[in-house]
Scaffold this active site. Sequence first.
Site, mmCIF file in Angstrom:
data_model
loop_
_atom_site.group_PDB
_atom_site.id
_atom_site.type_symbol
_atom_site.label_atom_id
_atom_site.label_comp_id
_atom_site.label_asym_id
_atom_site.label_seq_id
_atom_site.Cartn_x
_atom_site.Cartn_y
_atom_site.Cartn_z
ATOM 1 N N GLY A 39 0.819 -1.200 0.000
ATOM 2 C CA GLY A 39 0.000 0.000 0.000
ATOM 3 C C GLY A 39 0.856 1.254 0.000
ATOM 4 N N CYS A 40 0.395 2.279 0.676
ATOM 5 C CA CYS A 40 1.106 3.555 0.741
ATOM 6 C C CYS A 40 2.492 3.390 1.348
ATOM 7 C CB CYS A 40 0.287 4.534 1.569
ATOM 8 S SG CYS A 40 1.161 6.041 1.998
ATOM 9 N N PHE A 41 3.520 3.881 0.664
ATOM 10 C CA PHE A 41 4.870 3.711 1.216
ATOM 11 C C PHE A 41 5.114 4.589 2.436
ATOM 12 C CE2 PHE A 41 6.609 6.124 -2.816
ATOM 13 C CZ PHE A 41 5.937 7.287 -2.455
#
Length: 205
Positions: A39-41
Amino acid sequence: MKTSLIPFLCFLIFVSCSNPVNSQKLNTKNLETAYFASGCFWCAEAIFESVKGVEEVISGYSGGHTQNPTYESSNTGQTGHAEAIKVYYNPKIVSFDTLIDVYFGSQNPTQINGQGPDKGSQYRSIIFYKNSTQKNSIIKKKAALAKKLGASIAAEVKPFEKFWKAEDYHQNYERLHPNNSYIKAISIPRLNMFKEKFPHLINAH
């Protein structure tokens, strides 16, 4: 979805000049690297940096087919890349197998093409392996988790090829921007949930 970064650009430029990210050179002599997409880093970076034995985490892009991807290009979903992280860790303190546990334990392992509100191939889950030992460990743990949950596990298992470091303003984003609306609503709760599940793995700092 992540809020627009445009309002922060001037501030970020100032921060990067006055307090550059990763300004101190990391001594990698006794460290190993591992690569994950989850997902979002911003979220993944903060989670792995909270783990004992992890010395540094870099946000970037991996798993795709284009050269020199950017945040804008990866968000189109046309590059094949996912937001990913590069983890520098001390194998004497934390093993690759434990990092796999961190990976699966800090996300919704059954969500396809995304995590939470971030949806699209650029947010898909991938575990990258660098040798057959790592590959076998990943496959074994993935199969065990699928059996435990009685569901298919979304994470792809892919050989590591190339990691492209993300733009400087993405590095250490959660730590530098704790009041950002996305960070407050998504990243921090995800980090805190992980810490509650794995208190024995959390770095004391």
